[in-house]
Design a protein around this motif. Sequence first.
Motif, PDB file in Angstrom:
ATOM      1  N   ARG A  47      -0.329 -10.912   8.308  1.00 37.40           N
ATOM      2  CA  ARG A  47       0.722 -11.459   7.443  1.00 37.40           C
ATOM      3  C   ARG A  47       2.056 -10.813   7.813  1.00 37.40           C
ATOM      4  NH1 ARG A  47      -0.238 -10.493   1.415  1.00 37.40           N
ATOM      5  NH2 ARG A  47       1.896 -11.293   1.451  1.00 37.40           N
ATOM      6  N   PRO A  48       2.698 -11.286   8.879  1.00 39.87           N
ATOM      7  CA  PRO A  48       3.937 -10.655   9.358  1.00 39.87           C
ATOM      8  C   PRO A  48       5.055 -10.609   8.315  1.00 39.87           C
ATOM      9  CG  PRO A  48       3.058 -12.155  11.006  1.00 39.87           C
ATOM     10  CD  PRO A  48       2.257 -12.378   9.761  1.00 39.87           C
ATOM     11  N   ASP A  49       5.019 -11.487   7.309  1.00 33.13           N
ATOM     12  CA  ASP A  49       6.064 -11.489   6.286  1.00 33.13           C
ATOM     13  C   ASP A  49       5.770 -10.516   5.145  1.00 33.13           C
ATOM     14  OD1 ASP A  49       3.913 -12.813   5.170  1.00 33.13           O
ATOM     15  OD2 ASP A  49       5.155 -14.329   4.150  1.00 33.13           O
ATOM     16  N   PHE A  50       4.649  -9.801   5.220  1.00 31.86           N
ATOM     17  CA  PHE A  50       4.246  -8.920   4.128  1.00 31.86           C
ATOM     18  C   PHE A  50       5.328  -7.907   3.795  1.00 31.86           C
ATOM     19  CE2 PHE A  50       2.434  -4.820   2.837  1.00 31.86           C
ATOM     20  CZ  PHE A  50       1.766  -5.182   1.673  1.00 31.86           C
ATOM     21  N   PHE A  51       5.901  -7.276   4.826  1.00 39.81           N
ATOM     22  CA  PHE A  51       6.875  -6.213   4.595  1.00 39.81           C
ATOM     23  C   PHE A  51       8.203  -6.753   4.056  1.00 39.81           C
ATOM     24  CE2 PHE A  51       3.831  -4.544   7.576  1.00 39.81           C
ATOM     25  CZ  PHE A  51       3.622  -3.249   7.134  1.00 39.81           C
ATOM     26  N   GLU A  52       8.494  -7.999   4.375  1.00 33.83           N
ATOM     27  CA  GLU A  52       9.736  -8.608   3.917  1.00 33.83           C
ATOM     28  C   GLU A  52       9.622  -9.116   2.484  1.00 33.83           C
ATOM     29  OE1 GLU A  52      10.770 -11.624   6.687  1.00 33.83           O
ATOM     30  OE2 GLU A  52      10.796 -10.273   8.420  1.00 33.83           O
ATOM     31  N   THR A  53       8.430  -9.537   2.084  1.00 31.30           N
ATOM     32  CA  THR A  53       8.256 -10.126   0.763  1.00 31.30           C
ATOM     33  C   THR A  53       7.782  -9.122  -0.280  1.00 31.30           C
ATOM     34  OG1 THR A  53       5.991 -10.803   1.334  1.00 31.30           O
ATOM     35  CG2 THR A  53       7.751 -12.389   1.744  1.00 31.30           C
ATOM     36  N   ASN A  54       7.307  -7.947   0.150  1.00 32.09           N
ATOM     37  CA  ASN A  54       6.836  -6.952  -0.802  1.00 32.09           C
ATOM     38  C   ASN A  54       8.019  -6.287  -1.495  1.00 32.09           C
ATOM     39  OD1 ASN A  54       4.771  -5.688  -2.136  1.00 32.09           O
ATOM     40  ND2 ASN A  54       3.880  -4.757  -0.330  1.00 32.09           N
ATOM     41  N   HIS A  55       7.760  -5.566  -2.568  1.00 32.95           N
ATOM     42  CA  HIS A  55       8.818  -4.881  -3.313  1.00 32.95           C
ATOM     43  C   HIS A  55       9.538  -3.894  -2.399  1.00 32.95           C
ATOM     44  CE1 HIS A  55      10.858  -2.425  -6.309  1.00 32.95           C
ATOM     45  NE2 HIS A  55      10.619  -3.400  -7.180  1.00 32.95           N
ATOM     46  N   PRO A  56      10.854  -3.787  -2.502  1.00 33.02           N
ATOM     47  CA  PRO A  56      11.604  -2.892  -1.616  1.00 33.02           C
ATOM     48  C   PRO A  56      11.148  -1.429  -1.677  1.00 33.02           C
ATOM     49  CG  PRO A  56      13.090  -4.365  -2.756  1.00 33.02           C
ATOM     50  CD  PRO A  56      11.736  -4.585  -3.363  1.00 33.02           C
ATOM     51  N   ASN A  57      10.577  -1.024  -2.802  1.00 29.99           N
ATOM     52  CA  ASN A  57      10.139   0.373  -2.937  1.00 29.99           C
ATOM     53  C   ASN A  57       8.774   0.634  -2.301  1.00 29.99           C
ATOM     54  OD1 ASN A  57      12.415   1.099  -4.329  1.00 29.99           O
ATOM     55  ND2 ASN A  57      11.472   0.957  -6.360  1.00 29.99           N
ATOM     56  N   TRP A  58       8.064  -0.432  -1.920  1.00 25.58           N
ATOM     57  CA  TRP A  58       6.675  -0.263  -1.477  1.00 25.58           C
ATOM     58  C   TRP A  58       6.565   0.655  -0.268  1.00 25.58           C
ATOM     59  CZ3 TRP A  58       4.086  -1.260   3.050  1.00 25.58           C
ATOM     60  CH2 TRP A  58       2.691  -1.142   2.993  1.00 25.58           C
ATOM     61  N   LEU A  59       7.371   0.406   0.752  1.00 23.94           N
ATOM     62  CA  LEU A  59       7.235   1.157   1.993  1.00 23.94           C
ATOM     63  C   LEU A  59       7.564   2.628   1.794  1.00 23.94           C
ATOM     64  CD1 LEU A  59       6.569   1.093   4.983  1.00 23.94           C
ATOM     65  CD2 LEU A  59       8.960   0.501   5.443  1.00 23.94           C
ATOM     66  N   GLY A  60       8.683   2.911   1.114  1.00 23.62           N
ATOM     67  CA  GLY A  60       9.075   4.299   0.890  1.00 23.62           C
ATOM     68  C   GLY A  60       8.049   5.064   0.077  1.00 23.62           C
ATOM     69  N   TYR A  61       7.518   4.418  -0.964  1.00 23.37           N
ATOM     70  CA  TYR A  61       6.506   5.087  -1.778  1.00 23.37           C
ATOM     71  C   TYR A  61       5.238   5.348  -0.982  1.00 23.37           C
ATOM     72  CZ  TYR A  61       3.051   6.253  -5.224  1.00 23.37           C
ATOM     73  OH  TYR A  61       2.053   6.911  -5.896  1.00 23.37           O
ATOM     74  N   THR A  62       4.816   4.349  -0.211  1.00 23.49           N
ATOM     75  CA  THR A  62       3.596   4.505   0.579  1.00 23.49           C
ATOM     76  C   THR A  62       3.717   5.666   1.555  1.00 23.49           C
ATOM     77  OG1 THR A  62       3.060   2.151   0.391  1.00 23.49           O
ATOM     78  CG2 THR A  62       2.046   3.354   2.208  1.00 23.49           C
ATOM     79  N   MET A  63       4.853   5.774   2.221  1.00 27.54           N
ATOM     80  CA  MET A  63       5.049   6.862   3.175  1.00 27.54           C
ATOM     81  C   MET A  63       5.024   8.211   2.468  1.00 27.54           C
ATOM     82  SD  MET A  63       7.904   5.094   5.656  1.00 27.54           S
ATOM     83  CE  MET A  63       7.943   6.460   6.824  1.00 27.54           C
ATOM     84  N   ARG A  64       5.670   8.295   1.305  1.00 27.33           N
ATOM     85  CA  ARG A  64       5.650   9.542   0.535  1.00 27.33           C
ATOM     86  C   ARG A  64       4.237   9.878   0.076  1.00 27.33           C
ATOM     87  NH1 ARG A  64       9.573  10.049  -4.566  1.00 27.33           N
ATOM     88  NH2 ARG A  64      11.070  10.348  -2.867  1.00 27.33           N
ATOM     89  N   ASP A  65       3.516   8.852  -0.371  1.00 29.90           N
ATOM     90  CA  ASP A  65       2.201   9.087  -0.951  1.00 29.90           C
ATOM     91  C   ASP A  65       1.181   9.537   0.078  1.00 29.90           C
ATOM     92  OD1 ASP A  65       0.336   8.884  -3.276  1.00 29.90           O
ATOM     93  OD2 ASP A  65      -0.620   7.408  -1.957  1.00 29.90           O
ATOM     94  N   PHE A  66       1.145   8.889   1.259  1.00 32.98           N
ATOM     95  CA  PHE A  66       0.090   9.284   2.192  1.00 32.98           C
ATOM     96  C   PHE A  66       0.324  10.687   2.739  1.00 32.98           C
ATOM     97  CE2 PHE A  66       2.569   7.361   5.785  1.00 32.98           C
ATOM     98  CZ  PHE A  66       2.396   8.343   6.751  1.00 32.98           C
ATOM     99  N   VAL A  67       1.595  11.094   2.853  1.00 32.51           N
ATOM    100  CA  VAL A  67       1.874  12.480   3.257  1.00 32.51           C
ATOM    101  C   VAL A  67       1.407  13.443   2.171  1.00 32.51           C
ATOM    102  CG1 VAL A  67       3.710  14.135   3.762  1.00 32.51           C
ATOM    103  CG2 VAL A  67       3.757  11.859   4.795  1.00 32.51           C
TER     104      VAL A  67
END
Length: 216
Positions: A47-67
Amino acid sequence: MPTLSADVFWSFRSPYSYLATRRYRALTQEYDLTITLRPVYPLAIRRPDFFETNHPNWLGYTMRDFVRVAQYLGIPVAPPRPDPIAQNMLTRQIAADQPYIFRLTRLGQAAARRGAGLAFADEVSRLIWGGTENWHEGDHLAGAAARAGLDFAQIEAEAATDAEALDAEIAANQQALEKAGHWGVPTLVFDGEPFFGQDRIDLAVWRMKQAGLESR
């Protein structure tokens, strides 16, 4: 009591898959249990559009959380160099050319054909997410394959010459994941029941013990 078996649906791009894999592997050493790797292509491919359509906070939170989870578990983690997915992280745009993820996932499926998928995924993900720069070059992947008990030249040749069949198997893995009731990774499926996420391992073990899981 017969050996219990489970499937784990898994992606080389997923940091949470990385955080779970050594623990899945440890379970197979501690218990009379077989876990079969079922690699799938990551959302960036499916789903190449996943990152564009997801909530803007999703990526930043995910990166913080997995670390944070890695620190809690005492598992080394570092940004992959290179990322298995070629992507502009500022714009979230997925590149048309993807030089790594197809090769990796086909290698993983070739390893799974030989019953060594989980070990291979563990060893390779330690390279990608554990801080090995240019993990795709030199003998890094060959070393990971050897540690998993595989002949790298053999699975690499198979990934190149049998790509169509491997991709069909990978697509079947995705279909099996969705049939089991989920869509994300890592998801462990035992007796038709999905356990999504690296934080559901203990719950999965609890369920398997209800079914008679025994220590080795």
